[in-house]
Design an enzyme around this catalytic site. Sequence first.
Site, short mmCIF file in Angstrom:
data_model
loop_
_atom_site.label_atom_id
_atom_site.label_comp_id
_atom_site.label_asym_id
_atom_site.label_seq_id
_atom_site.Cartn_x
_atom_site.Cartn_y
_atom_site.Cartn_z
N GLY A 40 1.84 -0.63 4.89
CA GLY A 40 0.54 -1.25 5.36
C GLY A 40 1.02 -2.82 5.18
O GLY A 40 0.20 -3.54 4.94
N GLY A 41 2.22 -3.27 5.63
CA GLY A 41 2.57 -4.56 5.31
C GLY A 41 1.67 -5.50 6.16
O GLY A 41 1.47 -6.54 5.43
N SER A 81 -1.40 -4.96 7.51
CA SER A 81 -2.81 -4.71 6.94
C SER A 81 -2.64 -5.46 5.74
O SER A 81 -3.97 -5.91 5.34
CB SER A 81 -2.80 -3.31 6.97
OG SER A 81 -2.85 -2.77 8.17
N LYS A 113 0.96 -1.22 0.05
CA LYS A 113 0.02 0.05 0.04
C LYS A 113 0.80 1.03 -0.20
O LYS A 113 2.01 1.24 0.53
CB LYS A 113 -0.81 0.18 1.23
CG LYS A 113 -1.72 1.28 1.48
CD LYS A 113 -1.08 2.38 2.21
CE LYS A 113 -0.51 2.04 3.63
NZ LYS A 113 0.09 3.22 4.26
N PRO A 131 9.25 -4.67 4.34
CA PRO A 131 9.67 -4.32 5.58
C PRO A 131 8.67 -4.10 6.71
O PRO A 131 7.48 -3.58 6.20
CB PRO A 131 10.66 -3.23 5.20
CG PRO A 131 10.17 -2.49 4.03
CD PRO A 131 9.69 -3.73 3.48
N VAL A 132 8.96 -4.13 7.72
CA VAL A 132 7.89 -4.01 8.95
C VAL A 132 8.13 -2.60 9.43
O VAL A 132 9.17 -1.82 9.39
CB VAL A 132 8.05 -4.96 10.14
CG1 VAL A 132 7.06 -4.54 11.61
CG2 VAL A 132 8.06 -6.22 9.73
N ALA A 133 7.01 -1.84 9.82
CA ALA A 133 6.86 -0.42 10.40
C ALA A 133 7.57 0.36 9.27
O ALA A 133 8.51 1.43 9.39
CB ALA A 133 7.79 -0.27 11.76
N ALA A 134 7.01 0.31 7.96
CA ALA A 134 7.33 0.95 6.80
C ALA A 134 6.60 1.83 6.12
O ALA A 134 7.06 2.43 5.15
CB ALA A 134 8.02 -0.17 6.02
N GLY A 135 5.24 2.05 6.61
CA GLY A 135 4.30 2.76 5.85
C GLY A 135 3.73 2.35 4.39
O GLY A 135 3.12 2.78 3.80
N ASP A 183 -5.93 0.61 7.98
CA ASP A 183 -5.74 0.42 6.70
C ASP A 183 -6.32 -1.09 6.07
O ASP A 183 -6.27 -0.98 5.00
CB ASP A 183 -4.18 0.68 6.31
CG ASP A 183 -3.49 1.89 6.52
OD1 ASP A 183 -4.27 2.75 6.47
OD2 ASP A 183 -2.12 1.74 6.46
#
EC number: 2.7.1.148
Length: 273
Positions: free
Chosen positions: A96-97, A99, A9, A90-94, A129
Amino acid sequence: MLTETAYAKINLALHVRRRREDGYHELETLFAFVDDGDRLCASPAGADWLATHGEFAGKIDDPFGNIVAKALTALPHGAGWSVDLEKRLPVAAGLGGGSADAGAVFRMVEGAHGLPDDWRDRAARLGADVPACVLSTTCIGTGTGTDLQPVESDLAGTPVLLVNPRVGVPTGPVFKAWDGVDRGGMPDFGQTGSVRRIAMEGRNDLEAPAIAICPEVADVLAALQDTAPFLARMSGSGGTCFALYETGAQLQAAWDKLADSQPGWWKMQGKLR
């Protein structure tokens, strides 16, 4: 065997309008999705089971308490599913991984059993999200991002490059650091009829607070701007940034340039859905 891609996303625009009394923020955002992301496979089993692998699987502290497991719990899907998650985002990356992973589970359940009428509410309880990620099509989100208006996109098929400096940016502190200034809403799609115009005239109000927390985001944005895209912006609350190009050749040139200059950064290329 069911298979599904958890499409990355991006927020082509993200306008924060106000801080609500319930602690959430009133948003106007333009969601879009890249044709690549995490990959999930599921098969019937006696009970739910989740196995994770891939580059970022180690970032999932508790596979059985993460959002994929919660999505399975939220939906009727038979006796159980054994799910394999290849964690490529990647995680905490904007992006929406998590989500997007939940959205992929919803789509797999939809294909196998159908979704309950209240699926949007069930999705929203998992995260703001998630409803958009279930659809994984271009849409305008309002409220906390869960009130969705799907729109026809004149950016479908646009080459896109995603870049992350491999630094996690937690969402909560970024929203908390927002300065509280309402800089106005997005252009109205009903008047413009153009996703591209909304993206070009829009902004991401979380860029400044994200850069204050993670200065590497500014380095990524500067590097992307140097590849001559028609738009480069941070996605979500960071720290992934995206660049949009007119042609696939321009995208490949940008990829090659950053592969040489910043080999340590995470990158993914694709097209907007």
